[in-house]
Design a protein around this motif. Sequence first.
Motif, PDB file in Angstrom:
ATOM      1  N   GLN A  67       0.841  -1.197   0.000  1.00  0.00           N
ATOM      2  CA  GLN A  67       0.000   0.000   0.000  1.00  0.00           C
ATOM      3  C   GLN A  67       0.874   1.245   0.000  1.00  0.00           C
ATOM      4  N   VAL A  81      -7.407   4.732  -2.010  1.00  0.00           N
ATOM      5  CA  VAL A  81      -6.453   3.667  -1.690  1.00  0.00           C
ATOM      6  C   VAL A  81      -7.174   2.540  -0.956  1.00  0.00           C
ATOM      7  N   ALA A 136      -9.026   0.323  -3.348  1.00  0.00           N
ATOM      8  CA  ALA A 136      -8.126  -0.574  -4.089  1.00  0.00           C
ATOM      9  C   ALA A 136      -7.594  -1.686  -3.192  1.00  0.00           C
ATOM     10  N   HIS A 137      -7.308  -1.367  -1.910  1.00  0.00           N
ATOM     11  CA  HIS A 137      -6.754  -2.388  -1.017  1.00  0.00           C
ATOM     12  C   HIS A 137      -7.796  -3.457  -0.690  1.00  0.00           C
ATOM     13  N   THR A 142      -8.142  -5.707  -3.530  1.00  0.00           N
ATOM     14  CA  THR A 142      -7.011  -6.645  -3.609  1.00  0.00           C
ATOM     15  C   THR A 142      -7.307  -7.911  -2.803  1.00  0.00           C
ATOM     16  N   SER A 187       2.423  -7.065  -4.227  1.00  0.00           N
ATOM     17  CA  SER A 187       1.270  -6.256  -4.627  1.00  0.00           C
ATOM     18  C   SER A 187       1.630  -4.781  -4.571  1.00  0.00           C
ATOM     19  N   VAL A 242      -0.739  -1.192  -4.138  1.00  0.00           N
ATOM     20  CA  VAL A 242      -2.087  -0.634  -3.964  1.00  0.00           C
ATOM     21  C   VAL A 242      -1.984   0.877  -4.057  1.00  0.00           C
ATOM     22  N   GLU A 243      -2.564   1.456  -5.109  1.00  0.00           N
ATOM     23  CA  GLU A 243      -2.556   2.894  -5.338  1.00  0.00           C
ATOM     24  C   GLU A 243      -4.001   3.392  -5.356  1.00  0.00           C
ATOM     25  N   LEU A 292      -4.820  -1.265  -8.650  1.00  0.00           N
ATOM     26  CA  LEU A 292      -4.013  -2.259  -7.941  1.00  0.00           C
ATOM     27  C   LEU A 292      -3.239  -3.131  -8.920  1.00  0.00           C
ATOM     28  N   PHE A 336      -1.415  -7.011  -8.635  1.00  0.00           N
ATOM     29  CA  PHE A 336      -1.346  -8.164  -7.733  1.00  0.00           C
ATOM     30  C   PHE A 336      -0.558  -9.288  -8.390  1.00  0.00           C
ATOM     31  N   HIS A 394      -8.657  -0.085   4.984  1.00  0.00           N
ATOM     32  CA  HIS A 394      -9.727  -0.686   4.179  1.00  0.00           C
ATOM     33  C   HIS A 394     -11.042   0.069   4.308  1.00  0.00           C
TER      34      HIS A 394
END
Length: 373
Positions: free
Chosen positions: A182, A237, A240-241, A244, A264, A266-267, A271, A273, A347
């Motif tokens: 992340q 973010v 995206a997380h 993921t 990974s 995470v932006e 994402l 992965f 999250h």
Amino acid sequence: LFDVVGTVIHENETAYPDLREKQAYITKVIRTEEENFARTIDGGMKIYQELLSAHKEKGESVFSGADAFKLYDTYGFPIDLTAEMAEEEGMQVDREGFDQMMEEQRVRARKAREALGDLGWAGIEFGSEMPATEFVGYEQDKTSAKVLAIVVDGELRDEIVAGAEATVVLDQTTFYAEMGGQVADHGTITGGGTFQVRDVQKNKGGKFLHVGVLENGVLKVGDSVETAIDTERRKAVRRAHSATHLLDAALKKVLGDHVHQAGSLVEPDRLRFDFTHFSAMTAEELKKVEELVNQEIQAGLDVVTQEMSLDEAKKTGAMALFGEKYGEKVRVVKMGDFSTELCGGTHVANTGAVHAFKILSEAGIAAGVRRIE
């Protein structure tokens, strides 16, 4: 070599129980590596024969170090293998030339690492009396803090003025430091001036290193400041997380339990992965994974985070990354009955907040490792 896996695991599983759990996966990785290496050697043999013929045509008895290095660097030929094959043809390999080229490559790699710097702290020792930064960003977007240290060009400073680029250490922060794939939070630290934070790293001593530039005013060690993260960026973010985690669970369901995270990124709303799998995914598999993730987004699963011991976490079925070091307490992020993982990241509160998920690409990046964007 893969035939030896069973024996190695039998001899070591008491100390490393993960080995028995992952025996099938380990065997498959080694077998795939062997098969790939055999193919590489086959391809390299043609090049070797061409290089050998060129030397013979010139009447040379020495196989050049540059050619031996090319076989090693491009085709993975161990130098001993090249030397043995050349010897069979009555030639000697120029080991000195090969060693020189190896050293030149090491120097280039070392310079490249130095050019990257040392994550904004340039090897500065802050001293054991300085406490680790307390992260309060799970619950808060803003907080009051105190400036513990300022670093400019690898040196500790008492203060900085407008226009200075620096690294700032606080006693506590709402800024998430780049970890677990992340990206770091952006935002401001405000006191006697406004410091724009554009990156945050965490050093081995647990200090959060806020990297950025002082836009105005003066910032001094000991100042009381306010931290404020860019909340819209953090929300993106988080989406995206959480996506993921849903993707990881969906891949296991569609491809099988051998799928493990291999990296990974995470932006904001994007994402990347990396995962273990041994062949390209079919269009049908990609469609299934995408549909499964969107199904769980639309289901509006509550995202529940709990702190517990590692043993308790494993009992919940939380996925731990093999080889990772975990503290006494870990964070378990659970999304309904669909996903349970150990994670220190941020999250959404409910999967519905992710809105929608789209796979843009799937490709191989290494032997047995695939990447989804």
